[in-house]
Design a protein around this motif. Sequence first.
Motif, mmCIF file in Angstrom:
data_model
loop_
_atom_site.group_PDB
_atom_site.id
_atom_site.type_symbol
_atom_site.label_atom_id
_atom_site.label_comp_id
_atom_site.label_asym_id
_atom_site.label_seq_id
_atom_site.Cartn_x
_atom_site.Cartn_y
_atom_site.Cartn_z
ATOM 1 N N HIS A 1 0.841 -1.195 0.000
ATOM 2 C CA HIS A 1 0.000 0.000 0.000
ATOM 3 C C HIS A 1 0.879 1.250 0.000
ATOM 4 O O HIS A 1 2.094 1.186 0.215
ATOM 5 C CB HIS A 1 -0.921 0.004 1.220
ATOM 6 C CG HIS A 1 -2.031 -1.002 1.129
ATOM 7 N ND1 HIS A 1 -2.999 -0.951 0.160
ATOM 8 C CD2 HIS A 1 -2.330 -2.091 1.899
ATOM 9 C CE1 HIS A 1 -3.851 -1.953 0.325
ATOM 10 N NE2 HIS A 1 -3.462 -2.658 1.364
ATOM 11 N N GLN A 2 0.256 2.385 -0.224
ATOM 12 C CA GLN A 2 0.979 3.649 -0.301
ATOM 13 C C GLN A 2 1.692 3.958 1.019
ATOM 14 O O GLN A 2 1.118 3.818 2.090
ATOM 15 C CB GLN A 2 -0.006 4.774 -0.618
ATOM 16 C CG GLN A 2 -0.644 4.663 -1.993
ATOM 17 C CD GLN A 2 -1.890 5.503 -2.096
ATOM 18 O OE1 GLN A 2 -2.804 5.371 -1.278
ATOM 19 N NE2 GLN A 2 -1.965 6.364 -3.100
ATOM 20 N N SER A 3 2.925 4.400 0.905
ATOM 21 C CA SER A 3 3.693 4.788 2.087
ATOM 22 C C SER A 3 3.324 6.211 2.494
ATOM 23 O O SER A 3 2.775 6.982 1.694
ATOM 24 C CB SER A 3 5.188 4.730 1.778
ATOM 25 O OG SER A 3 5.537 5.759 0.853
ATOM 26 N N PRO A 4 3.621 6.589 3.747
ATOM 27 C CA PRO A 4 3.372 7.985 4.154
ATOM 28 C C PRO A 4 4.077 8.997 3.249
ATOM 29 O O PRO A 4 3.505 10.038 2.929
ATOM 30 C CB PRO A 4 3.914 8.023 5.581
ATOM 31 C CG PRO A 4 3.755 6.621 6.088
ATOM 32 C CD PRO A 4 4.054 5.750 4.889
ATOM 33 N N ALA A 5 5.293 8.675 2.836
ATOM 34 C CA ALA A 5 6.023 9.597 1.960
ATOM 35 C C ALA A 5 5.324 9.743 0.613
ATOM 36 O O ALA A 5 5.244 10.845 0.057
ATOM 37 C CB ALA A 5 7.459 9.109 1.760
ATOM 38 N N TRP B 1 -8.173 12.977 0.560
ATOM 39 C CA TRP B 1 -8.300 11.518 0.495
ATOM 40 C C TRP B 1 -9.741 11.076 0.334
ATOM 41 O O TRP B 1 -10.007 10.028 -0.294
ATOM 42 C CB TRP B 1 -7.631 10.881 1.711
ATOM 43 C CG TRP B 1 -6.151 11.096 1.643
ATOM 44 C CD1 TRP B 1 -5.398 11.950 2.387
ATOM 45 C CD2 TRP B 1 -5.259 10.493 0.695
ATOM 46 N NE1 TRP B 1 -4.085 11.913 1.982
ATOM 47 C CE2 TRP B 1 -3.968 11.027 0.944
ATOM 48 C CE3 TRP B 1 -5.407 9.565 -0.321
ATOM 49 C CZ2 TRP B 1 -2.845 10.646 0.208
ATOM 50 C CZ3 TRP B 1 -4.301 9.184 -1.069
ATOM 51 C CH2 TRP B 1 -3.036 9.724 -0.801
ATOM 52 N N SER C 1 3.208 5.797 -6.197
ATOM 53 C CA SER C 1 2.773 5.480 -4.838
ATOM 54 C C SER C 1 2.330 4.027 -4.680
ATOM 55 O O SER C 1 2.303 3.497 -3.568
ATOM 56 C CB SER C 1 1.633 6.418 -4.413
ATOM 57 O OG SER C 1 0.394 6.067 -5.018
ATOM 58 N N ASP D 1 -8.008 15.063 5.098
ATOM 59 C CA ASP D 1 -9.196 14.275 4.786
ATOM 60 C C ASP D 1 -9.872 14.714 3.502
ATOM 61 O O ASP D 1 -10.406 13.878 2.756
ATOM 62 C CB ASP D 1 -10.199 14.352 5.936
ATOM 63 C CG ASP D 1 -9.726 13.609 7.185
ATOM 64 O OD1 ASP D 1 -8.772 12.802 7.069
ATOM 65 O OD2 ASP D 1 -10.301 13.839 8.263
ATOM 66 N N SER E 1 -4.317 18.893 1.313
ATOM 67 C CA SER E 1 -3.896 17.835 2.227
ATOM 68 C C SER E 1 -5.042 17.388 3.122
ATOM 69 O O SER E 1 -6.091 18.030 3.182
ATOM 70 C CB SER E 1 -2.719 18.303 3.089
ATOM 71 O OG SER E 1 -3.102 19.409 3.878
ATOM 72 N N CYS F 1 2.129 9.312 0.072
ATOM 73 C CA CYS F 1 0.896 10.080 0.319
ATOM 74 C C CYS F 1 1.195 11.568 0.426
ATOM 75 O O CYS F 1 0.457 12.406 -0.108
ATOM 76 C CB CYS F 1 0.216 9.575 1.584
ATOM 77 S SG CYS F 1 -0.487 7.912 1.434
ATOM 78 N N ASP F 2 2.291 11.898 1.089
ATOM 79 C CA ASP F 2 2.697 13.308 1.201
ATOM 80 C C ASP F 2 2.978 13.891 -0.177
ATOM 81 O O ASP F 2 2.612 15.040 -0.464
ATOM 82 C CB ASP F 2 3.949 13.433 2.073
ATOM 83 C CG ASP F 2 3.663 13.219 3.552
ATOM 84 O OD1 ASP F 2 2.482 13.252 3.943
ATOM 85 O OD2 ASP F 2 4.631 13.013 4.311
ATOM 86 N N GLU G 1 -0.330 14.668 -1.875
ATOM 87 C CA GLU G 1 -0.949 15.855 -1.290
ATOM 88 C C GLU G 1 -0.221 17.120 -1.734
ATOM 89 O O GLU G 1 -0.857 18.134 -2.081
ATOM 90 C CB GLU G 1 -0.944 15.764 0.231
ATOM 91 C CG GLU G 1 -1.889 14.701 0.791
ATOM 92 C CD GLU G 1 -1.886 14.681 2.309
ATOM 93 O OE1 GLU G 1 -1.128 15.459 2.933
ATOM 94 O OE2 GLU G 1 -2.652 13.884 2.892
#
Length: 196
Positions: free
Chosen positions: A15-19, A36, A83, A33, A31, A21-22, A25
Amino acid sequence: MTAVLFDMFGVLARHQSPAACDRLENTAGVSGDAFWESYWNLRQPYDRGDQNGTQYWRKVADALGTPFDEERIAELIAADVASWSRVDEEMVEYVGRLADRGTTIGLLSNIPAELAAHYEQHQEWLKRFSVLAFSCRIGHAKPESGAYTWCSTAFGLPPERILFVDDRDANVRAAEALGMRGHVFTSLRELRPVLE
């Protein structure tokens, strides 16, 4: 059981990593909610192949009230593809061993056209699957029943002879409702006894 049908993301790919996702955004300039919710709420038609990347991101922009020009959309498509591009090498190796032992394997993935093309270009292991069901190509996305019946037909097997492996409970339950066996994936350690 005669065949094993695998999900991709959350099973064979990560799944997508936090990096990642950043990056999405930051590329969108929105950025949290709001971003997403629009990203996911509008995703099914894109995964199903009803829309291309440009159309999808224009819908996201409309939902956010933020215009994306063509350059921004191209950047968003690239960031989105990146991602979802990390694979789980241990799982890929394991599935390859299953194929080597003669197990019939298939892949059913909710995946848009741009990402499917990326995987086909960069991941040789996809050729190991006798059934390759990308939602954008078959016109059905999980948990729609048509996604599973398409795979059953492609295998040439009744549903009860197929084990479906997915990390999302709702997707597994939908497969089971059509007669497939199901396994909610949490780890290779938990999956291995089911298959061996």
